[in-house]
Design a protein around this motif. Structure first.
Motif: not given
Ligand SMILES: [Mg+2]
Length: 360
Positions: A75, A112-113, A115-116, A118, A123, A343
């Motif tokens: 991250t 990262y996307g 995981r979120e 999004k 982001l 995502p």
């Protein structure tokens, strides 16, 4: 979120033979795909070349970058970019190192996307927007008839802009081709020209001025990327904005162009620029200086990145489209594209379609 494993693969994708004034004949795209695994999730990244250097990019990733990042926090994308840049500095500061860093950086943003939950544009703090797309041929060797057929194809796709390569030995050839394309597209379609670094400063000015009567939208890479002063002079002395970016391999290189007022349009390519992290920096510089932005290749990633820019004038729909090898090729609707809503980057390779082109 510890990075546990990174896997790469190398492909040689055949292209319809094409070419430009700077890179010569091109018949192969190299694709290096990368999967980065952390805590049960996977981020997907990639790098590409126009036929040479791809094995070295993969080797840098496998032998030098992966040992550096294993066990680190996925991250901390900025921290990892800085680490990769610094530890490759002696052989890097651009070039192949930037392509290698990019493949990992794209995977980190994608992860990262994922995981979120999004999409990448979110982001980046942006909203989704539609970006006009232009049709871009790598068409310098194409006979005029084939160039016009390609142009008709772009018009049929509803694209509001078209780019033509220049840099034929005889300047009258370039003029004849641009005249024919301009006649075919009319005054309402934007016409970009791209010299692919073919000329020295004086030639670039002389050849560029001869093309101004075709009302070019921008004048791309008139001379070598190292000569920022030449680009500044061309920008000062010509009315057409100079466009650069695909040959700039770090935010530092973009910084010189912005500080020296050497370009009017910055074209990002998150692979050649050194990753999403690096391209985002370039876009922020463009915003700070009031410059227009566009993209080079990387259609899917750039659709996200340009959402984070103030003045995104165009996304390039490039001749090397990865569409046959993607699970979800980018759609052009009414001449415009939107970023994926999946995502992460939304870019997923169809491994079955790629399989015949895999090399050891
Ligand atoms: Mg170009």
């Amino acid at each position: 979120m510890k990075i546990e494993r990174v896997e790469t693969a190398y492909y040689r994708l055949p292209l319809e033979p094409m070419g430009d004034a700077g890179h010569g004949a091109i018949d192969t795209e190299e694709l290096i795909t990368l999967e980065l695994h952390a805590e049960g999730l996977t981020g997907h990244g990639y790098a590409y070349t126009i036929g040479r250097g791809g094995r070295a990019v993969r080797s840098l990733i496998d032998n030098d970058i992966v040992p550096l990042i294993l066990g680190r926090d996925a991250t901390n994308i900025r921290g990892l970019w800085d680490l990769m840049w610094q530890r490759l500095l002696y052989v890097g500061r651009g070039g192949l190192a930037s392509f290698s860093i990019a493949a990992v950086d794209v995977a980190l943003w994608d992860l990262y996307g994922v995981r979120e939950g999004k999409p990448l544009y979110a982001l980046l703090g942006a909203g989704a927007r539609e970006i006009p797309a232009y049709g871009s041929g790598v068409d310098l060797p194409k006979p005029l008839r084939a160039l016009l057929a390609q142009t008709e194809g772009f018009l049929e796709r509803g694209l509001p802009g078209i780019k033509v390569k220049v840099g034929r030995v005889d300047p009258r050839d370039d003029e004849e081709r641009l005249e024919a394309v301009r006649r075919l597209i009319g005054e309402d379609i934007d016409l970009m020209v791209d010299a692919n670094m073919a000329w020295n400063t004086e030639e670039a000015l002389e050849r560029g001025r001869r093309l101004e009567r075709f009302d070019p939208y921008w004048y791309e890479e008139p001379t070598i990327p190292e000569d920022v002063a030449a680009h500044a002079r061309i920008s000062r002395e010509m009315d057409v904005p100079v466009a650069v970016g695909e040959s700039l391999h770090s935010p530092h290189e973009f910084r010189r162009y912005v500080d020296e007022k050497a370009a009017g349009v910055l074209q990002i390519d998150p692979i050649t620029n050194g990753g999403i992290t690096a391209s985002l920096e370039a876009l922020k510089m463009a915003d700070g200086a009031g410059l227009s932005t566009s993209s080079h290749y990387t259609d899917e990633l750039s659709a996200h990145l340009l959402c984070a820019s103030k003045e995104p004038v165009y996304l390039e729909k490039h001749a090397f489209a990865l569409d046959p090898y993607l699970e979800e090729p980018q759609l052009v609707t009414n001449g415009r594209v939107r970023p994926s809503e999946s995502p992460g980057t939304g870019l997923r390779f169809d491994t079955q379609a790629l399989a015949p082109y895999r090399n050891a």
